[in-house]
Scaffold this motif. Structure first.
Motif, mmCIF file in Angstrom:
data_model
loop_
_atom_site.group_PDB
_atom_site.id
_atom_site.type_symbol
_atom_site.label_atom_id
_atom_site.label_comp_id
_atom_site.label_asym_id
_atom_site.label_seq_id
_atom_site.Cartn_x
_atom_site.Cartn_y
_atom_site.Cartn_z
ATOM 1 N N ASP A 251 -24.253 -18.420 -25.819
ATOM 2 C CA ASP A 251 -22.890 -18.390 -26.680
ATOM 3 C C ASP A 251 -22.806 -19.335 -27.709
ATOM 4 N N PHE A 252 -23.517 -18.854 -28.870
ATOM 5 C CA PHE A 252 -23.540 -19.851 -30.036
ATOM 6 C C PHE A 252 -22.414 -19.891 -30.707
ATOM 7 N N PRO A 253 -21.526 -18.606 -30.755
ATOM 8 C CA PRO A 253 -20.310 -18.833 -31.555
ATOM 9 C C PRO A 253 -19.150 -19.804 -30.763
ATOM 10 N N LEU A 254 -19.268 -19.761 -29.380
ATOM 11 C CA LEU A 254 -18.498 -20.733 -28.820
ATOM 12 C C LEU A 254 -18.970 -22.122 -29.197
ATOM 13 N N ARG A 255 -20.083 -22.362 -29.026
ATOM 14 C CA ARG A 255 -20.581 -23.757 -29.127
ATOM 15 C C ARG A 255 -20.260 -24.238 -30.526
ATOM 16 N N TYR A 256 -20.362 -23.577 -31.648
ATOM 17 C CA TYR A 256 -20.044 -24.039 -32.731
ATOM 18 C C TYR A 256 -18.299 -24.090 -32.985
ATOM 19 N N GLN A 257 -17.573 -23.286 -32.165
ATOM 20 C CA GLN A 257 -16.214 -23.445 -32.120
ATOM 21 C C GLN A 257 -15.788 -24.867 -31.352
ATOM 22 N N LEU A 258 -16.532 -25.097 -30.414
ATOM 23 C CA LEU A 258 -16.262 -26.360 -29.690
ATOM 24 C C LEU A 258 -17.018 -27.602 -30.463
ATOM 25 N N LYS A 259 -17.879 -27.429 -31.151
ATOM 26 C CA LYS A 259 -18.191 -28.510 -32.237
ATOM 27 C C LYS A 259 -17.196 -28.939 -33.126
ATOM 28 N N LYS A 260 -16.444 -27.978 -33.577
ATOM 29 C CA LYS A 260 -15.223 -28.167 -34.453
ATOM 30 C C LYS A 260 -14.042 -28.793 -33.729
ATOM 31 N N VAL A 261 -13.922 -28.482 -32.529
ATOM 32 C CA VAL A 261 -12.776 -29.060 -31.597
ATOM 33 C C VAL A 261 -13.212 -30.718 -31.529
ATOM 34 N N CYS A 262 -14.472 -30.903 -31.231
ATOM 35 C CA CYS A 262 -14.857 -32.396 -31.134
ATOM 36 C C CYS A 262 -15.097 -33.334 -32.265
ATOM 37 N N ASP A 263 -15.445 -32.607 -33.338
ATOM 38 C CA ASP A 263 -16.047 -33.492 -34.732
ATOM 39 C C ASP A 263 -15.128 -33.279 -35.914
ATOM 40 N N GLN A 264 -14.050 -32.350 -35.675
ATOM 41 C CA GLN A 264 -13.036 -32.135 -36.841
ATOM 42 C C GLN A 264 -11.582 -32.314 -36.417
ATOM 43 N N PRO A 265 -11.280 -33.576 -37.132
ATOM 44 C CA PRO A 265 -9.756 -33.753 -36.604
ATOM 45 C C PRO A 265 -8.891 -32.526 -37.107
ATOM 46 N N ASN A 266 -7.896 -32.274 -36.068
ATOM 47 C CA ASN A 266 -6.768 -31.483 -36.246
ATOM 48 C C ASN A 266 -7.337 -29.932 -36.248
ATOM 49 N N TYR A 267 -8.500 -29.556 -35.642
ATOM 50 C CA TYR A 267 -9.021 -28.420 -35.687
ATOM 51 C C TYR A 267 -8.076 -27.396 -34.978
ATOM 52 N N ASP A 268 -7.568 -26.368 -35.200
ATOM 53 C CA ASP A 268 -6.575 -25.567 -34.550
ATOM 54 C C ASP A 268 -7.087 -24.772 -33.169
ATOM 55 N N LEU A 269 -6.679 -25.252 -32.235
ATOM 56 C CA LEU A 269 -7.214 -24.845 -30.933
ATOM 57 C C LEU A 269 -7.008 -23.306 -30.725
ATOM 58 N N ARG A 270 -6.133 -22.851 -31.420
ATOM 59 C CA ARG A 270 -5.758 -21.408 -31.332
ATOM 60 C C ARG A 270 -7.077 -20.576 -31.585
#
Length: 450
Positions: A251-270
């Motif tokens: 699941d590459f799309p999920l992995r890149y979403q999770l990278k944003k969760v971890c590495d981008q402040p204020n990433y929208d969890l929605r």
């Protein structure tokens, strides 16, 4: 569901001072990994590659497991054939399955150049491996007399690209797959770079009626289709049309979403709720992961346990990366704050349907409903992911459990001077409502107490 470990990382034999000894090194960890709750190991390519200090993704002799003196030495970078067999035997003795990395798109390290008469181009396509098995020439590669188009799929890095429609190649792929399952004892396949060749070859290699331990055996199979969700979805649809829907995809799309969760402040969890990943659309076909050997330069840098917490509580087949577990020290055994605790939460509680209870830019709460049958008893859980970096956060949600006490079983996050306070127990009211918080930039998993 089980938990897989990717039991290698890029240049692992060199970085961990285990050159030509990696199989033995992994074997030394097998008992501990089994006790931690790991169910299977994905191993790197086992065959001799273009050099004996290669990671194996440039295969030369599919049937040399580290037993023939060629390409710079006898052993592969990971060890000998006997050491590989010993690892497999020890893993099985400790209840771990093994998945073989299948690199069947391209080859490297040819012994001679040849002119391909179909296009007049000169390529390194003459292979005379010392195993004596699967010698090949230009007609085994694209362009070949066995095809009416230039090639199926994409070319990888300019390497000679195998033509699976050539009966000699087709037969060799079956011989190789049978060796891995029936002779060595592997339990499944991870197919590398599947966008490079026809999905049909994976289908027929997966559906071959293997015999293992005297019984017909169906391997677990996952493909690496490194692309967006629509491309992966289309590939899954196609490849599973050749099988009984047994093929999964990373699941590459999920992995890149999770990278944003971890590495981008204020990433929208929605964004985690919108179904742009495989686990939301095809949970039974999703192999979820946080990082792997190909992510050099694009690894998740910050708060990586946020990502691990997410894949361990949701559907899919989660994978733990060896480098994170050992080299990054994220296992954290005997604590509630690391991968080991998340694995236990996955096994004991993460069953049944998932239901998102709350999602806003900074807070995500879901529940697993639980699952019980003759072999499984998972009570369910409540999972809280907090994106705020400066305070605990939670909200009241309506769960499926009325008048139920919940205890925190795994958590991590930011705290004063690096210490994360122990979350409190929670109890729902008669309607199933309770407030469930998580630490700053952290997560908490709550399990019902019966």
């Amino acid at each position: 569901m089980a938990v897989m470990m990717q039991a290698f990382f890029w240049d692992c034999p060199k970085i961990d001072d285990q050159e030509h000894n990696w199989w033995n090194h992994v074997a030394s960890k097998v008992e501990d990994l089994s006790k931690a709750g790991i169910n299977s190991l994905w191993l790197p390519p086992v065959s001799k590659a273009a050099s004996n200090t290669s990671m194996g993704y440039d295969p030369y002799d599919y049937f040399d497991l580290g037993d023939f003196d060629q390409k710079g030495g006898t052993k592969t970078w990971y060890g000998s054939g006997d050491e590989l067999k010993a690892l497999i035997a020890k893993a099985h003795a400790n209840g771990l399955g093994l998945y073989a990395d299948m690199v069947i798109n391209h080859n490297s390290g040819a012994d001679e150049e040849e002119v391909n008469p179909l296009d007049g181009e000169t390529r390194w396509t003459k292979f005379n491996p010392k195993s004596g098995r699967f010698p090949r020439d230009w007609n085994c590669f694209h362009p070949s007399r066995y095809e009416h188009v230039m090639m199926e799929g994409e070319n990888f890095a300019g390497f000679p690209h195998l033509c699976h429609r050539n009966p000699h190649v087709y037969a060799a792929m079956f011989e190789y797959s049978r060796m891995l399952i029936e002779e060595l004892g592997f339990d499944g396949f991870r197919f590398d770079f599947v966008k490079g060749f026809g999905a049909w070859i994976i289908g027929i290699l997966s559906k071959y009626r293997y015999v293992k331990d005297g019984k017909e055996f169906t391997p677990w199979v996952v493909g690496e289709y490194w692309s967006g969700d629509q491309d992966i979805d289309a590939w899954l649809e196609k490849v599973n049309s050749y099988t009984d829907t047994q093929i999964s995809a990373f699941d590459f799309p999920l992995r890149y979403q999770l990278k944003k969760v971890c590495d981008q402040p204020n990433y929208d969890l929605r964004n985690l709720t919108y179904g742009e990943n495989i686990v939301m659309k095809r949970p039974l076909h999703a192999a979820t992961f946080v990082d792997n050997h190909d992510m050099g330069g694009d690894e998740i840098v910050n708060d990586k346990l946020l990502a691990y917490s997410f894949i361990m509580v949701h559907e899919g087949y989660p994978s733990v990366f060896w480098y994170d577990y050992y080299n990054n020290g994220l296992a954290r055994p005997l604590t509630p704050n690391g991968i080991d605790a998340l694995i236990q939460a996955h096994h004991k509680y993460a069953g049944g349907d998932s239901e998102i209870l709350h999602a806003d830019p900074d807070l995500y709460i879901m529940q697993r409903h639980g699952w019980k049958d003759d072999t499984t008893d998972q009570a369910g859980l409540v999972y809280v992911l907090n994106n705020l970096g400066d305070k605990w956060s939670g909200t009241s949600v309506k769960t499926k459990w009325a008048n139920q006490k919940f205890a925190p079983i795994a958590w991590d996050g930011h705290g004063l001077y690096g210490a994360v306070a122990h979350p409190d127990e929670r109890t729902t009211d008669a309607d199933g409502n309770a407030e469930f918080p998580a630490p700053p930039r952290g997560y908490c998993i709550y399990a019902p107490v019966f």
